[in-house]
Design a protein around this motif. Structure first.
Motif, PDB file in Angstrom:
ATOM      1  N   ILE A 108       0.872  -1.184   0.000  1.00  0.00           N
ATOM      2  CA  ILE A 108       0.000   0.000   0.000  1.00  0.00           C
ATOM      3  C   ILE A 108       0.904   1.229   0.000  1.00  0.00           C
ATOM      4  CG2 ILE A 108      -1.727   1.306   1.289  1.00  0.00           C
ATOM      5  CD1 ILE A 108      -2.690  -1.419   2.443  1.00  0.00           C
ATOM      6  N   THR A 109       0.848   1.999  -1.079  1.00  0.00           N
ATOM      7  CA  THR A 109       1.776   3.126  -1.230  1.00  0.00           C
ATOM      8  C   THR A 109       1.177   4.473  -0.818  1.00  0.00           C
ATOM      9  OG1 THR A 109       1.135   3.372  -3.543  1.00  0.00           O
ATOM     10  CG2 THR A 109       3.057   1.977  -3.074  1.00  0.00           C
ATOM     11  N   CYS A 110      -0.138   4.550  -0.702  1.00  0.00           N
ATOM     12  CA  CYS A 110      -0.766   5.824  -0.333  1.00  0.00           C
ATOM     13  C   CYS A 110      -0.722   6.025   1.186  1.00  0.00           C
ATOM     14  CB  CYS A 110      -2.212   5.875  -0.831  1.00  0.00           C
ATOM     15  SG  CYS A 110      -3.312   4.650  -0.086  1.00  0.00           S
ATOM     16  N   PRO A 111      -0.918   7.268   1.644  1.00  0.00           N
ATOM     17  CA  PRO A 111      -1.009   7.510   3.083  1.00  0.00           C
ATOM     18  C   PRO A 111      -2.214   6.774   3.683  1.00  0.00           C
ATOM     19  CG  PRO A 111      -0.770   9.587   1.883  1.00  0.00           C
ATOM     20  CD  PRO A 111      -1.003   8.507   0.878  1.00  0.00           C
ATOM     21  N   VAL A 112      -2.038   6.262   4.899  1.00  0.00           N
ATOM     22  CA  VAL A 112      -3.087   5.475   5.562  1.00  0.00           C
ATOM     23  C   VAL A 112      -3.373   6.060   6.945  1.00  0.00           C
ATOM     24  CG1 VAL A 112      -3.757   3.176   6.400  1.00  0.00           C
ATOM     25  CG2 VAL A 112      -2.292   3.389   4.367  1.00  0.00           C
ATOM     26  N   LEU A 113      -4.668   6.204   7.256  1.00  0.00           N
ATOM     27  CA  LEU A 113      -5.099   6.594   8.589  1.00  0.00           C
ATOM     28  C   LEU A 113      -5.801   5.401   9.216  1.00  0.00           C
ATOM     29  CD1 LEU A 113      -5.614   8.726  10.830  1.00  0.00           C
ATOM     30  CD2 LEU A 113      -7.765   9.257   9.658  1.00  0.00           C
ATOM     31  N   LEU A 114      -5.344   4.996  10.396  1.00  0.00           N
ATOM     32  CA  LEU A 114      -5.972   3.907  11.146  1.00  0.00           C
ATOM     33  C   LEU A 114      -6.547   4.479  12.433  1.00  0.00           C
ATOM     34  CD1 LEU A 114      -2.847   2.529  10.256  1.00  0.00           C
ATOM     35  CD2 LEU A 114      -4.342   0.613  10.635  1.00  0.00           C
ATOM     36  N   LEU A 115      -7.838   4.255  12.658  1.00  0.00           N
ATOM     37  CA  LEU A 115      -8.501   4.665  13.894  1.00  0.00           C
ATOM     38  C   LEU A 115      -8.980   3.403  14.591  1.00  0.00           C
ATOM     39  CD1 LEU A 115     -10.726   7.613  12.607  1.00  0.00           C
ATOM     40  CD2 LEU A 115      -8.402   7.703  13.472  1.00  0.00           C
ATOM     41  N   SER A 116      -8.621   3.247  15.857  1.00  0.00           N
ATOM     42  CA  SER A 116      -8.983   2.032  16.572  1.00  0.00           C
ATOM     43  C   SER A 116      -9.145   2.328  18.058  1.00  0.00           C
ATOM     44  CB  SER A 116      -7.903   0.970  16.373  1.00  0.00           C
ATOM     45  OG  SER A 116      -8.319  -0.279  16.860  1.00  0.00           O
ATOM     46  N   GLY A 117     -10.016   1.571  18.698  1.00  0.00           N
ATOM     47  CA  GLY A 117     -10.169   1.674  20.142  1.00  0.00           C
ATOM     48  C   GLY A 117      -9.227   0.716  20.840  1.00  0.00           C
ATOM     49  N   ASP A 118      -8.794   1.084  22.043  1.00  0.00           N
ATOM     50  CA  ASP A 118      -7.874   0.200  22.768  1.00  0.00           C
ATOM     51  C   ASP A 118      -8.586  -0.994  23.395  1.00  0.00           C
ATOM     52  OD1 ASP A 118      -9.112   1.347  24.991  1.00  0.00           O
ATOM     53  OD2 ASP A 118      -7.245   1.987  25.945  1.00  0.00           O
ATOM     54  N   ARG A 119      -9.899  -1.052  23.249  1.00  0.00           N
ATOM     55  CA  ARG A 119     -10.659  -2.201  23.761  1.00  0.00           C
ATOM     56  C   ARG A 119     -11.305  -2.993  22.627  1.00  0.00           C
ATOM     57  NH1 ARG A 119     -12.717   0.300  29.199  1.00  0.00           N
ATOM     58  NH2 ARG A 119     -10.668   0.511  30.140  1.00  0.00           N
ATOM     59  N   PHE A 122     -11.040  -7.048  18.038  1.00  0.00           N
ATOM     60  CA  PHE A 122     -10.516  -7.436  16.727  1.00  0.00           C
ATOM     61  C   PHE A 122      -9.142  -6.829  16.435  1.00  0.00           C
ATOM     62  CE2 PHE A 122     -15.057  -7.999  16.370  1.00  0.00           C
ATOM     63  CZ  PHE A 122     -15.183  -9.161  15.627  1.00  0.00           C
ATOM     64  N   ALA A 123      -8.576  -6.083  17.394  1.00  0.00           N
ATOM     65  CA  ALA A 123      -7.278  -5.437  17.144  1.00  0.00           C
ATOM     66  C   ALA A 123      -6.571  -5.121  18.458  1.00  0.00           C
ATOM     67  CB  ALA A 123      -7.467  -4.165  16.331  1.00  0.00           C
ATOM     68  N   ARG A 124      -5.767  -6.044  18.906  1.00  0.00           N
ATOM     69  CA  ARG A 124      -4.945  -5.793  20.095  1.00  0.00           C
ATOM     70  C   ARG A 124      -3.960  -4.667  19.745  1.00  0.00           C
ATOM     71  NH1 ARG A 124      -2.003 -10.722  23.010  1.00  0.00           N
ATOM     72  NH2 ARG A 124      -3.904 -10.838  24.223  1.00  0.00           N
ATOM     73  N   VAL A 125      -3.927  -3.637  20.580  1.00  0.00           N
ATOM     74  CA  VAL A 125      -3.179  -2.415  20.278  1.00  0.00           C
ATOM     75  C   VAL A 125      -1.707  -2.678  19.968  1.00  0.00           C
ATOM     76  CG1 VAL A 125      -2.403  -0.183  21.175  1.00  0.00           C
ATOM     77  CG2 VAL A 125      -4.763  -0.893  21.482  1.00  0.00           C
ATOM     78  N   ALA A 126      -1.034  -3.484  20.760  1.00  0.00           N
ATOM     79  CA  ALA A 126       0.396  -3.746  20.518  1.00  0.00           C
ATOM     80  C   ALA A 126       0.608  -4.374  19.141  1.00  0.00           C
ATOM     81  CB  ALA A 126       0.962  -4.650  21.609  1.00  0.00           C
ATOM     82  N   LEU A 140      -1.606   6.337  13.065  1.00  0.00           N
ATOM     83  CA  LEU A 140      -2.437   5.487  13.914  1.00  0.00           C
ATOM     84  C   LEU A 140      -2.959   6.300  15.084  1.00  0.00           C
ATOM     85  CD1 LEU A 140      -3.525   2.716  14.906  1.00  0.00           C
ATOM     86  CD2 LEU A 140      -1.257   2.317  15.910  1.00  0.00           C
ATOM     87  N   ILE A 141      -4.277   6.321  15.237  1.00  0.00           N
ATOM     88  CA  ILE A 141      -4.904   7.001  16.366  1.00  0.00           C
ATOM     89  C   ILE A 141      -5.643   5.950  17.191  1.00  0.00           C
ATOM     90  CG2 ILE A 141      -6.579   8.734  17.116  1.00  0.00           C
ATOM     91  CD1 ILE A 141      -6.046  10.221  14.476  1.00  0.00           C
ATOM     92  N   ILE A 142      -5.299   5.865  18.470  1.00  0.00           N
ATOM     93  CA  ILE A 142      -5.921   4.913  19.389  1.00  0.00           C
ATOM     94  C   ILE A 142      -6.810   5.695  20.357  1.00  0.00           C
ATOM     95  CG2 ILE A 142      -5.521   3.194  21.193  1.00  0.00           C
ATOM     96  CD1 ILE A 142      -4.510   2.263  18.464  1.00  0.00           C
ATOM     97  N   TYR A 143      -8.060   5.258  20.486  1.00  0.00           N
ATOM     98  CA  TYR A 143      -9.012   5.905  21.392  1.00  0.00           C
ATOM     99  C   TYR A 143      -9.168   5.068  22.659  1.00  0.00           C
ATOM    100  CZ  TYR A 143     -10.167   8.804  17.391  1.00  0.00           C
ATOM    101  OH  TYR A 143     -10.098   9.676  16.332  1.00  0.00           O
ATOM    102  N   PRO A 144      -8.784   5.607  23.820  1.00  0.00           N
ATOM    103  CA  PRO A 144      -8.908   4.886  25.092  1.00  0.00           C
ATOM    104  C   PRO A 144     -10.372   4.584  25.428  1.00  0.00           C
ATOM    105  CG  PRO A 144      -7.478   6.809  25.344  1.00  0.00           C
ATOM    106  CD  PRO A 144      -8.133   6.914  23.998  1.00  0.00           C
ATOM    107  N   GLY A 151     -18.264   4.944  17.277  1.00  0.00           N
ATOM    108  CA  GLY A 151     -19.445   5.576  17.871  1.00  0.00           C
ATOM    109  C   GLY A 151     -19.171   6.468  19.072  1.00  0.00           C
ATOM    110  N   PRO A 152     -18.453   5.983  20.092  1.00  0.00           N
ATOM    111  CA  PRO A 152     -18.220   6.804  21.290  1.00  0.00           C
ATOM    112  C   PRO A 152     -17.371   8.053  21.036  1.00  0.00           C
ATOM    113  CG  PRO A 152     -17.855   4.484  21.764  1.00  0.00           C
ATOM    114  CD  PRO A 152     -17.994   4.612  20.270  1.00  0.00           C
ATOM    115  N   VAL A 153     -16.606   8.069  19.939  1.00  0.00           N
ATOM    116  CA  VAL A 153     -15.741   9.214  19.615  1.00  0.00           C
ATOM    117  C   VAL A 153     -16.049   9.726  18.206  1.00  0.00           C
ATOM    118  CG1 VAL A 153     -13.862   8.599  21.201  1.00  0.00           C
ATOM    119  CG2 VAL A 153     -13.902   7.619  18.880  1.00  0.00           C
TER     120      VAL A 153
END
Length: 170
Positions: A108-119, A122-126, A140-144, A151-153
């Protein structure tokens, strides 16, 4: 802001993305929801490609399954940007699957934005942080306290998407 084509999760629909489309439009963007067929991501790829033909001025993305489909397409075609909302890095508890689900990311050569919750189950933060290093240009933006979905953010997440798209496709 450039045009963003956004697709839904495995149990969702394009109609369910109406709040995201409207929210991005309020921020000056042009967004279109893409309806995907149920089943494997590879089966949905031709449908997504028909709705969002490759272009350096076009951004694609999606929530969960929709983001996986968009990432597979972005690995094979040129787009201006990729937005991944709650990317399904692995099934809940199936942490060893992250490698398989991101093998295509270095292409993937284009810029990528990843938004994910820390809970997000389907995606363990580490693991997500490790996987994001496979992308040549990733934010990468992680929402606590947030699980699988923005939804919450919602407003904060859409602000981040709008700013990213303005920057990536300026």
């Amino acid at each position: 802001m450039p045009r963003l084509f956004l697709s839904h999760g495995a149990s969702g629909s394009a109609a369910g993305l109406a709040p995201q489309v409207a929210g991005l439009q309020r921020r000056g963007g042009e967004a279109t929801a893409v309806q995907l067929p149920k089943g494997r991501a590879e089966r949905a790829m031709p449908v997504y490609l028909a709705a969002a033909p490759p272009s350096a001025g076009t951004a694609i993305g999606g929530h969960s399954f929709g983001g996986r489909v968009a990432s597979l397409i972005a690995a094979e075609h040129e787009y201006g940007a990729l937005v991944l909302l709650s990317y399904p890095l692995h099934p809940p508890g199936g942490y060893d699957r992250w490698d398989e689900r991101t093998k295509h990311w270095p292409r993937i050569t284009c810029p990528v934005l990843l938004l994910s919750g820390d809970r997000d189950p389907f995606a363990r933060v580490a693991l997500l942080r490790d996987a994001a290093r496979r992308l040549p240009a990733a934010e990468l933006i992680i929402y606590p306290g947030v699980g699988h979905g923005i939804g919450p953010v919602f407003e904060e997440a859409l602000d981040a998407v709008a700013a990213f798209l303005k920057s990536a496709l300026a």
